[in-house]
Design a protein around this motif. Structure first.
Motif, PDB file in Angstrom:
ATOM      1  N   SER A 175      52.267  18.845  15.801  1.00  0.00           N
ATOM      2  CA  SER A 175      53.761  19.329  16.544  1.00  0.00           C
ATOM      3  C   SER A 175      54.850  17.891  16.581  1.00  0.00           C
ATOM      4  O   SER A 175      54.169  17.057  16.927  1.00  0.00           O
ATOM      5  CB  SER A 175      53.932  19.959  17.899  1.00  0.00           C
ATOM      6  OG  SER A 175      55.087  20.428  18.128  1.00  0.00           O
ATOM      7  N   LEU A 188      53.632  30.189  21.615  1.00  0.00           N
ATOM      8  CA  LEU A 188      52.240  30.150  21.004  1.00  0.00           C
ATOM      9  C   LEU A 188      51.390  31.243  21.311  1.00  0.00           C
ATOM     10  O   LEU A 188      51.406  31.770  22.175  1.00  0.00           O
ATOM     11  CB  LEU A 188      51.325  28.705  21.229  1.00  0.00           C
ATOM     12  CG  LEU A 188      52.545  27.487  20.836  1.00  0.00           C
ATOM     13  CD1 LEU A 188      51.590  26.396  20.816  1.00  0.00           C
ATOM     14  CD2 LEU A 188      52.777  27.619  19.278  1.00  0.00           C
ATOM     15  N   MET A 219      55.305  17.603  25.079  1.00  0.00           N
ATOM     16  CA  MET A 219      54.086  18.539  25.320  1.00  0.00           C
ATOM     17  C   MET A 219      53.230  17.752  26.309  1.00  0.00           C
ATOM     18  O   MET A 219      53.018  18.213  27.480  1.00  0.00           O
ATOM     19  CB  MET A 219      53.651  19.081  24.295  1.00  0.00           C
ATOM     20  CG  MET A 219      54.214  20.215  23.576  1.00  0.00           C
ATOM     21  SD  MET A 219      53.300  20.680  21.980  1.00  0.00           S
ATOM     22  CE  MET A 219      54.210  22.044  21.453  1.00  0.00           C
ATOM     23  N   TRP A 226      55.094  16.806  19.927  1.00  0.00           N
ATOM     24  CA  TRP A 226      53.812  16.436  20.930  1.00  0.00           C
ATOM     25  C   TRP A 226      54.333  15.696  22.127  1.00  0.00           C
ATOM     26  O   TRP A 226      53.375  15.804  22.883  1.00  0.00           O
ATOM     27  CB  TRP A 226      52.935  15.847  19.659  1.00  0.00           C
ATOM     28  CG  TRP A 226      53.274  14.572  19.776  1.00  0.00           C
ATOM     29  CD1 TRP A 226      54.194  14.103  18.608  1.00  0.00           C
ATOM     30  CD2 TRP A 226      52.664  13.275  20.040  1.00  0.00           C
ATOM     31  NE1 TRP A 226      54.147  12.695  18.384  1.00  0.00           N
ATOM     32  CE2 TRP A 226      53.172  12.082  19.569  1.00  0.00           C
ATOM     33  CE3 TRP A 226      51.861  12.896  21.148  1.00  0.00           C
ATOM     34  CZ2 TRP A 226      53.081  10.922  19.686  1.00  0.00           C
ATOM     35  CZ3 TRP A 226      51.394  11.661  21.359  1.00  0.00           C
ATOM     36  CH2 TRP A 226      51.943  10.590  20.618  1.00  0.00           C
ATOM     37  N   CYS A 247      48.197  26.800  29.153  1.00  0.00           N
ATOM     38  CA  CYS A 247      48.451  28.015  28.485  1.00  0.00           C
ATOM     39  C   CYS A 247      49.826  28.897  28.826  1.00  0.00           C
ATOM     40  O   CYS A 247      50.319  29.063  27.877  1.00  0.00           O
ATOM     41  CB  CYS A 247      47.209  29.119  28.387  1.00  0.00           C
ATOM     42  SG  CYS A 247      45.733  28.463  27.628  1.00  0.00           S
ATOM     43  N   HIS A 274      56.786  27.310  24.317  1.00  0.00           N
ATOM     44  CA  HIS A 274      56.785  27.210  22.780  1.00  0.00           C
ATOM     45  C   HIS A 274      56.387  28.514  22.308  1.00  0.00           C
ATOM     46  O   HIS A 274      56.001  28.445  20.659  1.00  0.00           O
ATOM     47  CB  HIS A 274      55.754  26.102  22.357  1.00  0.00           C
ATOM     48  CG  HIS A 274      56.108  25.063  23.089  1.00  0.00           C
ATOM     49  ND1 HIS A 274      57.028  24.146  22.322  1.00  0.00           N
ATOM     50  CD2 HIS A 274      55.661  24.380  24.341  1.00  0.00           C
ATOM     51  CE1 HIS A 274      57.209  22.994  23.306  1.00  0.00           C
ATOM     52  NE2 HIS A 274      56.487  23.152  24.296  1.00  0.00           N
ATOM     53  N   LEU A 321      47.779  29.195  19.938  1.00  0.00           N
ATOM     54  CA  LEU A 321      47.717  28.777  21.405  1.00  0.00           C
ATOM     55  C   LEU A 321      46.402  27.974  21.586  1.00  0.00           C
ATOM     56  O   LEU A 321      46.267  26.979  22.515  1.00  0.00           O
ATOM     57  CB  LEU A 321      48.020  30.077  22.068  1.00  0.00           C
ATOM     58  CG  LEU A 321      47.848  30.170  23.708  1.00  0.00           C
ATOM     59  CD1 LEU A 321      48.776  29.241  24.183  1.00  0.00           C
ATOM     60  CD2 LEU A 321      47.878  31.321  24.354  1.00  0.00           C
ATOM     61  N   TYR A 368      52.244  27.432  30.017  1.00  0.00           N
ATOM     62  CA  TYR A 368      53.155  26.461  29.571  1.00  0.00           C
ATOM     63  C   TYR A 368      53.643  26.670  28.073  1.00  0.00           C
ATOM     64  O   TYR A 368      54.565  26.979  27.606  1.00  0.00           O
ATOM     65  CB  TYR A 368      53.127  25.181  29.862  1.00  0.00           C
ATOM     66  CG  TYR A 368      53.843  24.118  29.157  1.00  0.00           C
ATOM     67  CD1 TYR A 368      55.373  24.072  29.076  1.00  0.00           C
ATOM     68  CD2 TYR A 368      53.195  23.246  28.002  1.00  0.00           C
ATOM     69  CE1 TYR A 368      55.978  22.928  28.277  1.00  0.00           C
ATOM     70  CE2 TYR A 368      54.005  22.222  27.394  1.00  0.00           C
ATOM     71  CZ  TYR A 368      55.121  22.403  27.277  1.00  0.00           C
ATOM     72  OH  TYR A 368      56.034  21.317  26.653  1.00  0.00           O
ATOM     73  N   LEU A 369      52.527  26.761  27.161  1.00  0.00           N
ATOM     74  CA  LEU A 369      52.740  26.813  25.834  1.00  0.00           C
ATOM     75  C   LEU A 369      53.110  28.179  25.503  1.00  0.00           C
ATOM     76  O   LEU A 369      53.725  28.379  24.413  1.00  0.00           O
ATOM     77  CB  LEU A 369      51.307  26.744  25.163  1.00  0.00           C
ATOM     78  CG  LEU A 369      50.799  25.083  25.178  1.00  0.00           C
ATOM     79  CD1 LEU A 369      49.301  25.186  24.742  1.00  0.00           C
ATOM     80  CD2 LEU A 369      51.685  24.172  24.401  1.00  0.00           C
ATOM     81  N   LYS A 370      52.649  29.246  26.120  1.00  0.00           N
ATOM     82  CA  LYS A 370      53.178  30.651  25.641  1.00  0.00           C
ATOM     83  C   LYS A 370      54.620  30.795  26.221  1.00  0.00           C
ATOM     84  O   LYS A 370      55.309  31.341  25.207  1.00  0.00           O
ATOM     85  CB  LYS A 370      52.180  31.732  26.533  1.00  0.00           C
ATOM     86  CG  LYS A 370      51.110  32.224  26.400  1.00  0.00           C
ATOM     87  CD  LYS A 370      50.299  32.960  27.039  1.00  0.00           C
ATOM     88  CE  LYS A 370      48.769  33.358  26.929  1.00  0.00           C
ATOM     89  NZ  LYS A 370      48.234  34.086  27.802  1.00  0.00           N
ATOM     90  N   ALA A 422      46.231  24.467  20.297  1.00  0.00           N
ATOM     91  CA  ALA A 422      47.176  23.695  21.278  1.00  0.00           C
ATOM     92  C   ALA A 422      46.652  23.333  22.655  1.00  0.00           C
ATOM     93  O   ALA A 422      46.929  22.330  23.282  1.00  0.00           O
ATOM     94  CB  ALA A 422      48.625  24.332  21.479  1.00  0.00           C
ATOM     95  N   ALA A 423      46.103  24.254  23.251  1.00  0.00           N
ATOM     96  CA  ALA A 423      45.750  24.261  24.641  1.00  0.00           C
ATOM     97  C   ALA A 423      44.414  23.203  24.621  1.00  0.00           C
ATOM     98  O   ALA A 423      44.468  22.270  25.664  1.00  0.00           O
ATOM     99  CB  ALA A 423      45.099  25.562  25.158  1.00  0.00           C
TER     100      ALA A 423
END
Length: 202
Positions: A170, A107, A176, A173, A98, A105, A112, A100-102, A115-116
């Motif tokens: 995405s 998100l 990621m 992907w 989470c 990316h 979010l 990393y995605l925040k 994706a997580a």
């Protein structure tokens, strides 16, 4: 990993704790999937995956009875191997993914969470695709009544499903997945090291 599994399977009590630990982790995974569900827009794949992870947890629990009757009645620490690390593994992976995605990316909210779910599940399925066949080979070598063949087949299907969903989610992907696998690999190494220390193999 094989040396670790040989040490575990040679001792019925340790083997029961190992199965209980795997069951607990599968159950944690099932609960995390349910938490990631959108309140309305829930697809069949997510429902299927959550139900199968919960079934794996139940199946592994039942396998314990082939080794020791009435062993490991709960997921309390005294019935697990490396309990602190085992409980922390998936939770920390979720937190790190989470973050990393925040940060990378940007998100937020439901996107979010989704994706997580995709990436954490993907990383765990890759790991399961490695772990369970090794475990099954050692079980076969010891002529153990325990089997995880059914789980192997389902985890392979899960991995294929996650890759399809990630491609649709995405265009980035693959990058990621690469990052998340690196995150998971570090956490997995900590978990394995803690198991080795508990069993006197380090």
């Amino acid at each position: 990993m094989q040396a670790l599994l040989h040490k575990i399977i040679e001792q019925p009590e340790l083997h029961a704790y190992w199965l209980n630990t795997l069951s607990m982790m599968e159950n944690v995974g099932a609960k995390k999937i349910k938490k990631c569900e959108h309140p309305i827009f829930v697809n069949e794949v997510i429902l299927k995956h959550a139900s199968e992870e919960a079934r794996h947890a139940f199946y592994l629990k039942k396998q314990i009875q082939k080794i020791r009757k009435d062993a490991c009645p709960t997921y309390e620490w005294q019935y697990l191997l490396a309990p602190k690390s085992s409980y922390a593994y998936l939770n920390q992976l979720d937190i790190d993914v989470c973050r990393y995605l925040k940060s990378k990316h940007e998100l937020k909210h439901e996107r979010l969470k989704y994706a997580a779910y995709l990436l954490v599940t993907y990383a765990i399925e890759v790991r399961a695709d490695e772990l369970y066949p090794i475990y099954q080979d050692v079980l076969r070598a010891y002529k153990s009544p325990v089997s995880v063949r059914n789980i192997i087949a389902e985890e392979q299907n899960h991995l294929e499903e996650m890759e399809k969903q990630l491609k649709a989610f995405s265009s980035e992907w693959e990058e990621m997945c690469r990052v998340v696998r690196e995150i998971e690999s570090k956490l997995h190494s900590v978990w394995i090291e803690n198991l080795h220390q508990e069993l006197g193999l380090s």
